[in-house]
Design an enzyme around this catalytic site. Sequence first.
Site, PDB file in Angstrom:
ATOM      1  CD  GLU A   1     -46.951  34.341  21.757  1.00 55.42           C
ATOM      2  OE1 GLU A   1     -45.842  35.745  21.435  1.00 55.42           O
ATOM      3  OE2 GLU A   1     -46.368  34.786  23.714  1.00 55.42           O
TER       4      GLU A   1
ATOM      5  CD  GLU B   1     -41.625  33.714  23.375  1.00 51.08           C
ATOM      6  OE1 GLU B   1     -40.825  35.019  23.296  1.00 51.08           O
ATOM      7  OE2 GLU B   1     -41.994  34.005  21.642  1.00 51.08           O
TER       8      GLU B   1
END
Length: 485
Positions: free
Chosen positions: A269, A124
């Site tokens: 995720e 991220e």
Amino acid sequence: MARTEFLIWILVITLCQLQDAQTQTLSSIGVNWGAQASQPMEPSVVVNMLKENGIKKVKLFDADSWTVSAFKGTDIELMVGIPNDQLKKLSKSKDDAEDWVKDNVTKHLKHGDVNIRYVSVGNEAFLKSYNGSYIHITFPAMQRIQSAIEKAGHADQIKVTTALNADVYESSSEKPSDGDFRKDIYSVMKQIVQFLDEKNSPFVVNIYPFLSLYQSRDFPKEFAFFDSTNSQIDDDGAHYSNMFDANLDTLVASLKKIGHPNVSIVIGEIGWPTDGDINANIQYAKKFYRGFFKKMATKKGSPRHPKSVTVYLFGLFDENLKSIAPGNFERHWGIFRYDGKAKFQVDFSGKGEDKYPISAKGVRYQENKWCVLKKDVKNITSLGGAMSYACAGGDCTSLGYGCTCNEVLDGSGNASYAFNQYFQINDQSVEACDFDGVADIVSKDPSKGTCRFPVAIYSSGNMLKVMHKVGGFFIIFSLIFTLFM
Ligand SMILES: *[C@@H]1O[C@H](CO)[C@@H](O)[C@H](O)[C@H]1NC(C)=O
Ligand SMILES: *[C@@H]1O[C@H](CO)[C@@H](O)[C@H](O)[C@H]1NC(C)=O
Ligand SMILES: *[C@@H]1O[C@H](CO)[C@@H](O)[C@H](O)[C@H]1NC(C)=O
Ligand SMILES: *[C@@H]1O[C@H](CO)[C@@H](O)[C@H](O)[C@H]1NC(C)=O
Ligand SMILES: *[C@@H]1O[C@H](CO)[C@@H](O)[C@H](O)[C@H]1NC(C)=O
């Protein structure tokens, strides 16, 4: 029936059951295994647990050698990660990238027979909260790792990618078809997507309906789950009744607009936390996973991505050292508790049966001891300092509004909870249960209703400390061991 016959019969039944558990788990489901915990689980115990639950894909956030080695000889597919703090080094130096691949990939393929399939370079990295720190180094680091992997001859087996948050794209309206990549990172996203397309690597994206609900009070709750058929968004004939589909299709539109519609998508995720917020609880987590797995079992994707996608659930365990900057729920994403016990019923086969996944076996607990406020302390208001100290070093995220300990404990219960968390995180050290003389170690479990006072486990972390002490010996031992393998 003769005795041997009987035994064989038992054996066959047991084997069938094992087989059953494994084949029933949806093949498109993997899990994220993060280990930001004070006492992380032992890798071999975790790998056995994964096998028993039929999980065939695992994503790690680093490439810790001991953890990766535990997958030796299994057919579990691994995605290993490179943490953001290593991107700078790797983006600059070919040698560092080659060393990384040697140390963290080649070693395991050569000697370990570990099924490494992906390297995620950064995690991220384009989150707005990083203030752009990684925008210009992520792609160069990916390229260097790719070259190193090609040079080492692993390019057929191992794909290089980067796990991104869904905030790298957005829609100018509520319609997914208006999706496009964020303006401030558009040119780097174009390079990355082109790279993924060329190398046949997946676009890995993390999608969190829970966070949408957490961040916006107006977010329609049922849209976060999967059991409603009410369309919330109509987009030129495509109807969306859950946020996941809408988000996925926003990515599909973004990839199309940037000129690479054929890049495959993997969900890096997805999950639901069970504590630390009013909407983070077992009931919602069960509902979320049940709906999600049911959808996965149909093997249907979203309106504009009809193929099913591979997903990595987040996550395997609760992690009591995760940063709570995003919210107190951060430490409660586990499908399993900190000690590998299943928290709630979730059927990985997607059949929606009301059964618990298989908990970890062979977990070793520390003693049945808890640290609590002394009975004779009556003036709770004087405890503020001790409590803040305990909560700064320990984990008090279950005490807040709507959490598992909130309505269950009174003021002194709160203090006991905080003291115990600090005590357990510090491996039940006597010094960690003092608090200026107001705390005591007891042997009766103070847990109350939904509020559990945990007992720490012995972990790989503790063992590493031991290994550190006998470090020299250990290195020689490993050398001899490697030589003879
Ligand atoms: C291999 O990965 C580990 C864990 O992420 C890291 O600490 C180590 O520095 C890496 N090795 C090299 C040579 O970069
Ligand atoms: C980003 O900037 C904000 C405000 O300037 C600062 O508080 C924060 O620490 C910065 N974060 C990082 C990761 O640099
Ligand atoms: C995407 O794949 C389809 C079907 O294989 C092909 O016809 C099309 O040309 C591809 N598009 C791009 C931009 O590569
Ligand atoms: C309780 O402690 C607070 C803070 O130390 C103090 O101000 C207060 O007088 C105490 N109350 C009693 C009843 O002793
Ligand atoms: C216990 O602590 C939590 C979190 O600090 C707080 O919200 C709650 O009101 C406290 N409960 C009591 C009874 O003091």
